[in-house]
Scaffold this motif. Structure first.
Motif, PDB file in Angstrom:
ATOM      1  N   LEU A  57       5.490  -8.449   8.604  1.00  0.00           N
ATOM      2  CA  LEU A  57       6.745  -8.588   7.861  1.00  0.00           C
ATOM      3  C   LEU A  57       6.852  -7.582   6.712  1.00  0.00           C
ATOM      4  O   LEU A  57       7.952  -7.144   6.374  1.00  0.00           O
ATOM      5  N   SER A  58       5.725  -7.230   6.118  1.00  0.00           N
ATOM      6  CA  SER A  58       5.759  -6.345   4.952  1.00  0.00           C
ATOM      7  C   SER A  58       6.202  -4.937   5.313  1.00  0.00           C
ATOM      8  O   SER A  58       6.663  -4.203   4.443  1.00  0.00           O
ATOM      9  N   LEU A  59       6.084  -4.568   6.567  1.00  0.00           N
ATOM     10  CA  LEU A  59       6.517  -3.230   6.961  1.00  0.00           C
ATOM     11  C   LEU A  59       8.009  -3.039   6.713  1.00  0.00           C
ATOM     12  O   LEU A  59       8.457  -1.948   6.376  1.00  0.00           O
ATOM     13  N   SER A  60       8.781  -4.108   6.877  1.00  0.00           N
ATOM     14  CA  SER A  60      10.216  -4.010   6.621  1.00  0.00           C
ATOM     15  C   SER A  60      10.569  -4.349   5.167  1.00  0.00           C
ATOM     16  O   SER A  60      11.680  -4.095   4.734  1.00  0.00           O
ATOM     17  N   MET A  61       9.629  -4.913   4.422  1.00  0.00           N
ATOM     18  CA  MET A  61       9.899  -5.326   3.036  1.00  0.00           C
ATOM     19  C   MET A  61       9.671  -4.197   2.036  1.00  0.00           C
ATOM     20  O   MET A  61      10.172  -4.260   0.927  1.00  0.00           O
ATOM     21  N   GLY A  62       8.878  -3.233   2.382  1.00  0.00           N
ATOM     22  CA  GLY A  62       8.639  -2.115   1.485  1.00  0.00           C
ATOM     23  C   GLY A  62       7.176  -1.956   1.114  1.00  0.00           C
ATOM     24  O   GLY A  62       6.346  -2.839   1.341  1.00  0.00           O
ATOM     25  N   VAL A  63       6.895  -0.838   0.510  1.00  0.00           N
ATOM     26  CA  VAL A  63       5.518  -0.450   0.185  1.00  0.00           C
ATOM     27  C   VAL A  63       4.882  -1.392  -0.822  1.00  0.00           C
ATOM     28  O   VAL A  63       3.703  -1.737  -0.696  1.00  0.00           O
ATOM     29  N   ARG A  64       5.638  -1.837  -1.809  1.00  0.00           N
ATOM     30  CA  ARG A  64       5.036  -2.691  -2.845  1.00  0.00           C
ATOM     31  C   ARG A  64       4.576  -4.033  -2.288  1.00  0.00           C
ATOM     32  O   ARG A  64       3.743  -4.698  -2.881  1.00  0.00           O
ATOM     33  N   TYR A  65       5.113  -4.453  -1.156  1.00  0.00           N
ATOM     34  CA  TYR A  65       4.663  -5.667  -0.493  1.00  0.00           C
ATOM     35  C   TYR A  65       3.567  -5.359   0.524  1.00  0.00           C
ATOM     36  O   TYR A  65       2.669  -6.154   0.743  1.00  0.00           O
TER      37      TYR A  65
ATOM     38  N   ILE B 183       1.255  -2.758   0.685  1.00  0.00           N
ATOM     39  CA  ILE B 183      -0.061  -2.299   0.218  1.00  0.00           C
ATOM     40  C   ILE B 183      -0.985  -3.469  -0.116  1.00  0.00           C
ATOM     41  O   ILE B 183      -2.131  -3.492   0.341  1.00  0.00           O
ATOM     42  N   PRO B 184      -0.554  -4.480  -0.897  1.00  0.00           N
ATOM     43  CA  PRO B 184      -1.463  -5.598  -1.159  1.00  0.00           C
ATOM     44  C   PRO B 184      -1.869  -6.356   0.115  1.00  0.00           C
ATOM     45  O   PRO B 184      -3.008  -6.801   0.236  1.00  0.00           O
ATOM     46  N   VAL B 185      -0.934  -6.486   1.056  1.00  0.00           N
ATOM     47  CA  VAL B 185      -1.248  -7.213   2.288  1.00  0.00           C
ATOM     48  C   VAL B 185      -2.301  -6.476   3.090  1.00  0.00           C
ATOM     49  O   VAL B 185      -3.300  -7.065   3.508  1.00  0.00           O
ATOM     50  N   TRP B 186      -2.119  -5.189   3.300  1.00  0.00           N
ATOM     51  CA  TRP B 186      -3.077  -4.441   4.108  1.00  0.00           C
ATOM     52  C   TRP B 186      -4.403  -4.281   3.381  1.00  0.00           C
ATOM     53  O   TRP B 186      -5.471  -4.275   4.014  1.00  0.00           O
ATOM     54  N   TRP B 187      -4.380  -4.192   2.071  1.00  0.00           N
ATOM     55  CA  TRP B 187      -5.626  -4.143   1.308  1.00  0.00           C
ATOM     56  C   TRP B 187      -6.380  -5.461   1.462  1.00  0.00           C
ATOM     57  O   TRP B 187      -7.589  -5.466   1.687  1.00  0.00           O
ATOM     58  N   LEU B 188      -5.663  -6.595   1.345  1.00  0.00           N
ATOM     59  CA  LEU B 188      -6.341  -7.890   1.483  1.00  0.00           C
ATOM     60  C   LEU B 188      -6.835  -8.114   2.909  1.00  0.00           C
ATOM     61  O   LEU B 188      -7.876  -8.741   3.098  1.00  0.00           O
ATOM     62  N   LEU B 189      -6.121  -7.604   3.898  1.00  0.00           N
ATOM     63  CA  LEU B 189      -6.620  -7.719   5.267  1.00  0.00           C
ATOM     64  C   LEU B 189      -7.977  -7.032   5.397  1.00  0.00           C
ATOM     65  O   LEU B 189      -8.889  -7.567   6.034  1.00  0.00           O
ATOM     66  N   GLY B 190      -8.126  -5.885   4.780  1.00  0.00           N
ATOM     67  CA  GLY B 190      -9.428  -5.207   4.784  1.00  0.00           C
ATOM     68  C   GLY B 190     -10.487  -6.019   4.060  1.00  0.00           C
ATOM     69  O   GLY B 190     -11.608  -6.175   4.542  1.00  0.00           O
ATOM     70  N   VAL B 191     -10.137  -6.567   2.898  1.00  0.00           N
ATOM     71  CA  VAL B 191     -11.068  -7.407   2.141  1.00  0.00           C
ATOM     72  C   VAL B 191     -11.443  -8.641   2.958  1.00  0.00           C
ATOM     73  O   VAL B 191     -12.611  -9.045   3.005  1.00  0.00           O
ATOM     74  N   ALA B 192     -10.462  -9.242   3.623  1.00  0.00           N
ATOM     75  CA  ALA B 192     -10.722 -10.453   4.414  1.00  0.00           C
ATOM     76  C   ALA B 192     -11.659 -10.164   5.575  1.00  0.00           C
ATOM     77  O   ALA B 192     -12.585 -10.936   5.834  1.00  0.00           O
ATOM     78  N   VAL B 193     -11.430  -9.066   6.270  1.00  0.00           N
ATOM     79  CA  VAL B 193     -12.303  -8.723   7.397  1.00  0.00           C
ATOM     80  C   VAL B 193     -13.730  -8.512   6.915  1.00  0.00           C
ATOM     81  O   VAL B 193     -14.675  -9.075   7.467  1.00  0.00           O
TER      82      VAL B 193
END
Length: 173
Positions: free
Chosen positions: A129-137, A139-149
């Protein structure tokens, strides 16, 4: 080892927030899963509930409740575990002992990998969903996905091979 100001401050905040922070993060994630289930199994019901609120407000609020708060709590806990490990460190411990104590606090004592397990599927949904919401949404999501993995893999591996007797003397009070 001297604790940095950031680790001391995050540990202090974590100790104040922890009694309500983790249950609240779990509740926020639960709300996210209920919304996903309603969207999948009863989209008309979800649309009728959300029909009178603008979609942009719904997305931003949902992002904050189901992703941003639980993510902030996880990051706070990971940083606070470093501060807690620094409190217990003896000056003559090796780097391996220090890392071992940090992992014991974060994954054995505080079981942060469980929270990362629960958050990961919602973070994937928010990643889409964040891909359509913009960069400010996004970046934190993809960063946390890396942290979660990394957190889930390290936490599981640590617990599989964790030997509490192998901790340095004085690691737990």
């Amino acid at each position: 080892m001297v604790a940095s100001g950031v680790s001391v401050a995050t540990l202090r905040v974590y100790r104040r927030v922890a009694p309500i922070g983790r249950p609240l993060a779990g509740a926020c994630l639960g709300v996210g899963y209920v919304a996903v289930a309603l969207g999948f199994f009863a989209p008309n019901l979800l649309n009728s509930v959300l029909g009178f609120v603008p979609e942009s407000v719904v997305l931003q609020t949902a992002y904050f409740v189901t992703f941003a708060y639980p993510a902030a709590y996880v990051v706070l806990a990971l940083l606070a575990a470093y501060g807690a490990a620094n409190e217990r460190v003896d000056d003559n411990w090796s780097r391996r002992d220090r890392v071992h104590v940090y992992l014991a606090i974060a994954f054995a004592e505080w079981t942060l990998h469980h929270l990362l397990y629960v958050q990961f599927p919602l973070a994937l949904i928010w990643g889409y969903l964040s891909l359509s919401m913009g960069v400010r949404y996004a970046i934190p999501v993809w960063w946390l996905l890396g942290v979660a993995v990394v957190g889930v893999l390290v936490g599981n591996r640590y617990l599989w091979y964790h030997d509490p007797d192998d901790l340095p003397v004085g690691a737990f009070r």
